[in-house]
Write a protein that holds these residues in place. Sequence first.
Motif, PDB file in Angstrom:
ATOM      1  N   THR A 181      -0.363  -2.629   1.508  1.00 59.32           N
ATOM      2  CA  THR A 181      -0.043  -1.495   0.763  1.00 59.32           C
ATOM      3  C   THR A 181       1.447  -1.454   0.750  1.00 59.32           C
ATOM      4  OG1 THR A 181      -0.570  -0.097   2.497  1.00 59.32           O
ATOM      5  CG2 THR A 181      -2.209  -0.201   0.677  1.00 59.32           C
ATOM      6  N   SER A 182       2.104  -2.188   1.629  1.00 60.83           N
ATOM      7  CA  SER A 182       3.620  -2.319   1.692  1.00 60.83           C
ATOM      8  C   SER A 182       4.071  -3.174   0.438  1.00 60.83           C
ATOM      9  CB  SER A 182       3.962  -3.314   2.861  1.00 60.83           C
ATOM     10  OG  SER A 182       3.891  -2.539   4.249  1.00 60.83           O
ATOM     11  N   SER A 183       3.379  -4.145  -0.065  1.00 60.45           N
ATOM     12  CA  SER A 183       3.981  -4.678  -1.285  1.00 60.45           C
ATOM     13  C   SER A 183       3.486  -3.933  -2.658  1.00 60.45           C
ATOM     14  CB  SER A 183       3.366  -6.088  -1.623  1.00 60.45           C
ATOM     15  OG  SER A 183       1.774  -6.106  -1.223  1.00 60.45           O
ATOM     16  N   ALA A 184       2.408  -3.347  -2.393  1.00 56.65           N
ATOM     17  CA  ALA A 184       1.958  -2.481  -3.777  1.00 56.65           C
ATOM     18  C   ALA A 184       2.905  -1.421  -3.967  1.00 56.65           C
ATOM     19  CB  ALA A 184       0.461  -2.032  -3.216  1.00 56.65           C
ATOM     20  N   SER A 185       3.313  -0.588  -2.980  1.00 56.31           N
ATOM     21  CA  SER A 185       4.073   0.554  -3.051  1.00 56.31           C
ATOM     22  C   SER A 185       5.442   0.313  -3.857  1.00 56.31           C
ATOM     23  CB  SER A 185       4.287   1.074  -1.626  1.00 56.31           C
ATOM     24  OG  SER A 185       2.998   1.703  -1.128  1.00 56.31           O
ATOM     25  N   PRO A 186       5.948  -0.529  -3.662  1.00 56.35           N
ATOM     26  CA  PRO A 186       7.699  -0.865  -4.225  1.00 56.35           C
ATOM     27  C   PRO A 186       6.967  -1.282  -5.919  1.00 56.35           C
ATOM     28  CG  PRO A 186       7.112  -2.664  -2.766  1.00 56.35           C
ATOM     29  CD  PRO A 186       6.273  -1.606  -2.351  1.00 56.35           C
ATOM     30  N   VAL A 187       5.994  -1.791  -5.931  1.00 58.88           N
ATOM     31  CA  VAL A 187       5.822  -2.228  -7.363  1.00 58.88           C
ATOM     32  C   VAL A 187       5.684  -0.823  -8.202  1.00 58.88           C
ATOM     33  CG1 VAL A 187       4.067  -3.192  -8.706  1.00 58.88           C
ATOM     34  CG2 VAL A 187       4.703  -4.511  -6.678  1.00 58.88           C
ATOM     35  N   VAL A 188       4.998   0.048  -7.587  1.00 63.34           N
ATOM     36  CA  VAL A 188       4.859   1.533  -8.297  1.00 63.34           C
ATOM     37  C   VAL A 188       6.184   2.108  -8.424  1.00 63.34           C
ATOM     38  CG1 VAL A 188       3.556   3.652  -8.264  1.00 63.34           C
ATOM     39  CG2 VAL A 188       2.393   1.576  -7.777  1.00 63.34           C
TER      40      VAL A 188
END
Length: 632
Positions: free
Chosen positions: A416-423
Amino acid sequence: MMHRYFRLKSTLSVALVSSLLLSLNAWQTGAYASEGGQTVPTNSSVTSTVSPAFYEEIVVKLRAQAPVPNKAGTLQSLSFVPELSFGRSFSQFVPRPSASFATNENAAVFERYYSAKVPAGADVQQLLQKLRSSSLVEDAYLSQKPGLPQQTASAPLPNSTPVLSGDDPRYSLQGYAQSAPTGTNSTYAWQFEGGDGKGIKWADVEWNWALNHEDLAAHKMQLLPGSTNDGDGRHGTAVLGVVSAVDNTIGNIGMASKAQPYASSLVRVAGNWSTTEAILSATQVLSAGDVILLEIQVGSNNAWMPIEVQTAEFDAIKYATSLGITVVAAAGNGNVDLDLYKTWDNKYTFNPNNPDFKDSGSILVGAGSSTVPHHRLGFSNQGNRIDAYGYGENVATLDSTSVNSTTGYTDTFNGTSSASPVVVGTIIQLQGIAKAKFGVPYTPAEIRRLLRWLPYNVPTSDPASDRIGSLPNLQEIITNLPTPGNVPNDTSAPTAPTNLVATDTANNAIDLTWNASTDNVGLIGYDVYVDNDPITKLRARNTSASISGLTPGSHTITAKARDGFNNLSAASNSVTVQILNCPAPWNASTAYSVGDIVAYYGVKYQAKWWTQNERPDLKSGPNDVWTVVGPC
């Protein structure tokens, strides 16, 4: 780490509350100067290498009606908890000026927080029990050291400073920025003024970064006062790369490369760590329309949870959103069903359809696959509270080996570390376009509504079961771009499912079918309930499901339809089923020996000799392998 909560025993008196304080590690915010009515840091680029000695703290939040000690009063210990010495948790926090009553109210809550270092050998459970038993204490908990949430309608204006992605060598690896349904369609947003993040600021709240990386150095990033930057920088550098890698000819390109990034570390110059202080520090330099990203998770009940599970962080997020700052937080890598998560006092605070639900105003982000059709990755938390998802795997971004690194790249940032900056990148792009086009940004609530509007975004292949929201699709949102202040809100529930029918199966499972519901915006799927339990038994994307594992006896089943805004329909017609008290059901692939008893369609059969793949109802004659024992 476990976020431990316990029941309490004794009671605080008014006099004891008045003597709640003993000592405090003051919040070191550094020097501030006023600039144009906004507080900004001075000398904030100084990087400290102080390595604090981390220690556990008990945090107490007094109830609103409890008397609060004078800030300048003498600090004394609590007589009935002599092991603890309490001090104000956020003594140096000064709310930003605002005429908004709601904002002042959200800021005032921090005067009710007190914390104490846990002495070596102390019985934490007993201490929490004493504190929580008081009628003047709203909450008491052991603050945990956070962990990184990583597994290892008119057209906008043309962009006056076009993004040149073609000369960034690694851009082709950034699938999360490509066209939908693969990615968020960042490339579409770049053609519009503000679509590159111009005019927006954002702060990454976590541990450490390589701020002078070759793809970041041009930003001249500031480390916000009160924090220190010490470590390998790997996680933070990867996060910054997704959003803010500079538009140059070197490596990656950030989704919002022209937004101004800040870094606010959990590690405080004064010692120990504090997510709450890091959030409050960010609110001093950010304004309405800007973004805070919380790249952390916390252990609770032996699972990784969103940081806002802790009360102080929840209130800090609520304060930030009251200022118009959008707060985005990793949902966590615990594979936890947030709908079922219960606090120490048995409240379902993350379940939007439960009376105990508490909404901080943050955008929670889950982790989806990089492949299409997207699906929830197994480690990601899930729940109807989660608003959106990003890539939780195979994210190409920046890397580092220390905070002093200037080069380094990775293709496998995940969690979810990589998912959050995408959002976050998506939100910054939208806010940049809104400010350029309309002169004002969207509110945090409007951003959430845009991300949840199903026709605009990309759901997973099974949104009813995945429950991690949708992947933003910037092209659809921008094509239908609403004016700030006029973003539609869906409060209409779907129509109720009809003609619910239950059919028994050979294994005491129940097959269900029903007629489809309709909704004004879009359906997520259906929730199935058993015996009026408010907690969903199972979920279905389409109009059928199968229930197994029900206890013997009579059960009543209903179904409700759910939309993307967590509106639930009225219940369908109810059906009653009878589960028999049967032995294990017959299985064609299982080998049975003499004397074994199985169930088949509510009838018990006993094997006369070894058998496999011989159906009991067809092989139960006088000369066959099975003998009928009787009904279950």
